[in-house]
Design a protein around this motif. Structure first.
Motif, short mmCIF file in Angstrom:
data_model
loop_
_atom_site.label_atom_id
_atom_site.label_comp_id
_atom_site.label_asym_id
_atom_site.label_seq_id
_atom_site.Cartn_x
_atom_site.Cartn_y
_atom_site.Cartn_z
N LEU A 119 0.82 -1.21 0.00
CA LEU A 119 0.00 0.00 0.00
C LEU A 119 0.85 1.27 0.00
O LEU A 119 0.35 2.35 0.27
CB LEU A 119 -0.94 0.00 1.22
CG LEU A 119 -1.97 -1.14 1.24
CD1 LEU A 119 -2.81 -1.06 2.51
CD2 LEU A 119 -2.86 -1.09 0.01
N LYS A 122 -0.27 4.92 -1.27
CA LYS A 122 -1.73 5.01 -1.35
C LYS A 122 -2.30 5.76 -0.15
O LYS A 122 -1.68 5.83 0.91
CB LYS A 122 -2.35 3.61 -1.43
CG LYS A 122 -1.95 2.85 -2.70
CD LYS A 122 -2.75 1.58 -2.86
CE LYS A 122 -2.28 0.79 -4.08
NZ LYS A 122 -2.48 1.53 -5.35
N VAL A 124 -5.06 5.73 2.68
CA VAL A 124 -5.84 4.73 3.39
C VAL A 124 -6.75 5.44 4.38
O VAL A 124 -6.28 6.24 5.21
CB VAL A 124 -4.94 3.71 4.13
CG1 VAL A 124 -5.78 2.72 4.92
CG2 VAL A 124 -4.04 2.98 3.14
#
Length: 270
Positions: A119, A122, A124
């Protein structure tokens, strides 16, 4: 002329790329369908894709049974095996990550999922359901677990208040810029003051017989919210046995007193 047309096409393509809306995925684990209900609200509001985190061996039973399995797996250093996703998580820019709070943080299936994914880079957005609290602790754990992702402010709701999720999710998405629409910012809480008899009565009515809270209000702040008043109590943990001594420990408890309704607590920060 052909060169000018080619340059114009490149500029148009670049503009489209720059203005492309980030692609969102609602990724969640839910044992009892409570977190699923919140996930579906978020996905429907955003028109986002949605994907469930599914353990190969489902978690079953009541809270003690689930806790026993979690403790056994933790002692053995195991995480649950998951079924493959039907989507490519790498294709998304924003991940709305949902889970129930177990033992103060996100449930083990989420730990297994984020351990297997990359991740980095990214955004979140955590969202969770809980008995008393855990959004703050689980968010901090996500930040430690995913140092190269951007963990944004999240949303949490007590399972006992799941009916409030639809309106709260709408406000959360709009106030954080995920969804178009105007919202009225909430005012700041007043300065804390000692909890008098009336404030203590509101606190006691809100926490009621909830077994995980055994505390007495010491300070209170408040603010007006649509349809009522929200309180932020500081409360001192009390021993279960009056004869037992324990070190001072204080918690924060949010309480909502809507017009014409009994006060309820919405979240505990420990």
């Amino acid at each position: 002329m052909k060169k000018l047309l080619f340059l114009a096409a490149l500029m148009t393509l670049a503009a489209c790329t720059q203005n492309k809306a980030p692609k969102a995925l609602v990724l969640y684990y839910s044992q009892t369908n409570t977190t699923k209900a919140v996930a579906e609200e978020i996905a429907a509001a955003l028109g986002a894709d949605i994907e469930a985190i599914l353990p190969v061996v489902p978690y079953e039973g009541d809270i003690p049974a689930v806790a026993a399995r979690c403790a056994k797996d933790a002692a053995e250093g195991k995480l649950p095996e998951l079924k493959p996703f039907t989507v490519d998580v790498n294709a998304y820019d924003i991940i709305f990550l949902g889970y129930p709070i177990w033992m103060g943080t996100y449930a083990p299936p989420v730990e297994a999922a984020i351990s297997a994914m990359n991740l980095d880079g990214k955004k979140v957005v955590p969202f969770c359901t809980f008995g008393s609290g855990g959004l703050d602790t689980s968010t901090n754990d996500l930040k430690a677990k995913l140092p190269n992702a951007e963990i944004l402010p999240g949303y949490g709701v007590r399972a006992a208040r799941i009916d409030a999720a639809k309106a709260e999710v709408d406000y959360f998405l709009k106030s954080n810029g995920f969804l178009a629409g105007d919202v009225t910012p909430l005012p700041a809480f007043s300065e804390p003051k000692p909890a008098d008899e009336a404030a203590a009565a509101i606190f006691d009515a809100a926490v009621g017989s909830y077994p995980m809270i055994h505390a007495a209000a010491t300070e209170v702040a408040s603010r007006e919210v649509p349809g009522g008043i929200e309180y932020l109590f500081t409360a001192k943990d009390l021993p279960r046995d009056p004869a037992m001594e324990m070190p001072d420990h204080f918690i924060k408890v949010y309480v909502l007193a809507e017009d014409g309704k009994e006060p309820v607590f919405t979240q505990v920060l420990r």
